[in-house]
Motif scaffolding. Structure first.
Motif, mmCIF file in Angstrom:
data_model
loop_
_atom_site.group_PDB
_atom_site.id
_atom_site.type_symbol
_atom_site.label_atom_id
_atom_site.label_comp_id
_atom_site.label_asym_id
_atom_site.label_seq_id
_atom_site.Cartn_x
_atom_site.Cartn_y
_atom_site.Cartn_z
ATOM 1 N N UNK A 108 10.752 0.039 -2.078
ATOM 2 C CA UNK A 108 10.603 -1.081 -1.153
ATOM 3 C C UNK A 108 9.647 -2.124 -1.719
ATOM 4 N N UNK A 109 10.068 -3.398 -1.683
ATOM 5 C CA UNK A 109 9.218 -4.444 -2.233
ATOM 6 C C UNK A 109 9.080 -5.681 -1.368
ATOM 7 N N UNK A 110 10.044 -5.892 -0.454
ATOM 8 C CA UNK A 110 9.967 -7.101 0.370
ATOM 9 C C UNK A 110 10.723 -6.920 1.684
ATOM 10 N N UNK A 111 10.442 -7.838 2.598
ATOM 11 C CA UNK A 111 11.066 -7.830 3.918
ATOM 12 C C UNK A 111 12.134 -8.902 3.975
ATOM 13 N N UNK A 112 13.306 -8.565 4.530
ATOM 14 C CA UNK A 112 14.338 -9.575 4.728
ATOM 15 C C UNK A 112 13.913 -10.528 5.834
ATOM 16 N N UNK A 113 14.556 -11.683 5.931
ATOM 17 C CA UNK A 113 14.207 -12.654 6.971
ATOM 18 C C UNK A 113 14.457 -12.077 8.357
ATOM 19 N N UNK A 144 4.597 2.087 11.343
ATOM 20 C CA UNK A 144 5.985 1.628 11.226
ATOM 21 C C UNK A 144 6.331 1.311 9.775
ATOM 22 N N UNK A 145 5.430 0.629 9.089
ATOM 23 C CA UNK A 145 5.684 0.268 7.684
ATOM 24 C C UNK A 145 5.652 1.508 6.788
ATOM 25 N N UNK A 146 4.720 2.420 7.049
ATOM 26 C CA UNK A 146 4.695 3.644 6.240
ATOM 27 C C UNK A 146 5.980 4.439 6.435
ATOM 28 N N UNK A 147 6.463 4.506 7.684
ATOM 29 C CA UNK A 147 7.691 5.254 7.971
ATOM 30 C C UNK A 147 8.876 4.673 7.210
ATOM 31 N N UNK A 148 8.999 3.333 7.182
ATOM 32 C CA UNK A 148 10.141 2.759 6.479
ATOM 33 C C UNK A 148 9.999 2.903 4.967
ATOM 34 N N UNK A 198 0.815 -1.204 0.000
ATOM 35 C CA UNK A 198 0.000 0.000 0.000
ATOM 36 C C UNK A 198 0.854 1.262 0.000
ATOM 37 N N UNK A 199 1.824 1.324 0.911
ATOM 38 C CA UNK A 199 2.585 2.572 1.088
ATOM 39 C C UNK A 199 3.750 2.711 0.111
ATOM 40 N N UNK A 200 4.258 1.617 -0.403
ATOM 41 C CA UNK A 200 5.301 1.749 -1.422
ATOM 42 C C UNK A 200 4.713 2.365 -2.686
ATOM 43 N N UNK A 201 3.436 2.016 -2.976
ATOM 44 C CA UNK A 201 2.755 2.640 -4.121
ATOM 45 C C UNK A 201 2.440 4.099 -3.828
ATOM 46 N N UNK A 202 1.938 4.350 -2.636
ATOM 47 C CA UNK A 202 1.535 5.708 -2.270
ATOM 48 C C UNK A 202 2.702 6.679 -2.314
#
Length: 446
Positions: free
Chosen positions: A333-338, A359-363, A324-328
């Protein structure tokens, strides 16, 4: 589904039946028709119909066979009303088992036809709106149970009380209930009761007449009038004053709103959904909330669990917000590391889904790489150079969260719970220390 956009297919070999059904339905719907089975099956498969009226006895291909074939292919969700001149209980049962939504026995009246069509379309519409549950992201058994409960509750007119900690998504649950209800085309009016000024609370909820009080220069509707025929969502209802609680109770009982300055109450048709992050039973015991109102609003209670109690949903939610926020924000950002995933899973999320979302929007705003790493995650109240918590699932070793919590507890004990001295010793400010104490659930009374 707008009625003007509804497409209906009539498959019947009797011209009189086709013409009669067309005459009754075409004022509100788009109608196609055919006289034989094979062409009807072909039309049903090649076009997107919202409803099919299907005769049982047809030339070349039997209606029950058409029903079976349609329910086995990609038209299985289209409601089908069986039309028959040989109506029996056995036939009706057989048709329903094969997926028919209703059975009409010839001759039937225009009113019977309209009712059957309306019921079938309403059932289809409710089924389509089940997709609204998809906004409640999660794969846990808890989330599946919550969705099932919301789906059942939405079909009723009962008053709903949603409880849960701040940030758990109580308003989202309320909106989903409205979206799946028969009132979905009417207004959904959310009210944050904690933001209402006490002196104007009554006017805000119930409206007022011109001259009802100083500053009332014109007649104004309240939130109840605005939600007429729809849903009113009262968030943090415990913040409503005791005086207004009494009037709210009467509104619920009588479905009448006492507009300020008017001697005559006004009829409204409102479904009420309320929420609170406080224990309303405890509020009743302390005398802050009316017991009779509590029982009126808690006809159907829903408790929304904190995120820490259904951690299986953390990663699906995080990935949902990441998309959602990577598009906005046009973020790479496309994925989370392990490591990032383990960190998100180990964190306690005191702010629940709202904190995870932030938290996700901030990153997404700050991160300039495709993969989110540990260094990109910044939790609320955490300094930029503070280590990020990591959970080692296989070994079950103590996490950095646990280590930091124990360290703070020891420091507090050493300095006799003095915030200033403890914060100075830990190298953080007092506000940050208080935040950590609250987030980690540290008991300073020990």
């Amino acid at each position: 589904m707008s009625e003007r956009n509804v497409r209906i297919l009539i498959i019947d070999d009797e011209e009189a039946i086709r013409d009669a059904c067309t005459q009754v339905l075409r004022a509100e719907h788009s109608i196609d028709s055919t006289a034989d089975g094979p062409s009807g099956l072909k039309m049903a498969r090649e076009n997107a119909y919202d409803l099919i009226l299907l005769d049982v006895r047809l030339p070349k291909l039997d209606g029950m066979e058409i029903l079976r074939r349609l329910k086995e292919d990609d038209r299985s969700e289209t409601p089908i009303i069986i039309i028959t001149g040989f109506g029996t209980v056995e036939l009706a049962v057989k048709a329903m088992r094969r997926g028919a939504s209703d059975v009409l026995t010839k001759p039937f009246s225009a009113q019977e036809l309209k009712k059957a069509v309306a019921n079938a379309l309403e059932g289809r519409e409710l089924q389509d709106r089940e997709e609204e549950l998809a906004v409640l992201v999660g794969e846990s058994d808890y989330m599946k149970d919550l969705k099932r409960m919301i789906s059942r509750i939405a079909r009723t007119e009962s008053t709903v009380l949603i409880t849960g900690e701040s940030g758990t998504g109580k308003e989202l649950v309320a909106r989903t209930i409205h979206g799946l209800s028969r009132r979905h085309r009417m207004p959904f009016i959310p009210v944050d009761c904690s933001s209402l000024v006490e002196s104007l609370m009554e006017s805000e909820l119930f409206g007022h007449l011109k001259g009802a009080f100083s500053g009332a220069t014109e007649k104004r509707d309240g939130r109840f009038q605005a939600a007429d025929r729809g849903t009113l969502f009262l968030d943090e209802i415990s913040n409503i004053s005791y005086h207004v609680q009494a009037k709210l109770l009467r509104v619920i009982q009588e479905q009448e709103v006492p507009r300020v300055g008017s001697p005559v109450p006004e009829k409204v048709d409102v479904r009420l959904v309320v929420a609170s992050n406080r224990d309303l039973r405890a509020e009743v015991e302390t005398g802050n909330f009316r017991e009779d109102l509590f029982y009126r609003i808690s006809v159907v209670p829903i408790h929304v669990a904190p995120l820490r109690e259904h951690r299986k949903d953390v990663i699906p939610l995080a990935e949902h917000f990441l998309t959602l926020f990577s598009r906005k924000h046009g973020s790479p950002v496309g994925k989370l590391s392990s490591e990032a995933r383990r960190s998100l899973l180990s964190y306690s999320w005191p702010g629940n889904v709202r904190e995870l979302r932030n938290t996700i929007e901030r990153l997404c705003v700050l991160c300039d790489t495709e993969t989110v790493d540990l260094s990109d995650i910044l939790y609320y109240g955490q300094h930029e150079h503070t280590p990020v918590p990591v959970f080692d699932s296989p070994s079950k070793k103590m996490t950095l969260v646990d280590v930091e919590k124990k360290h703070i507890e020891k420091a507090l004990s050493h300095f006799n719970n003095q915030i200033g001295k403890t914060a100075e010793f830990l190298g953080i400010d007092r506000k940050t220390l208080r935040t950590k104490i609250r987030n980690y659930g540290i008991d300073r009374k020990k």
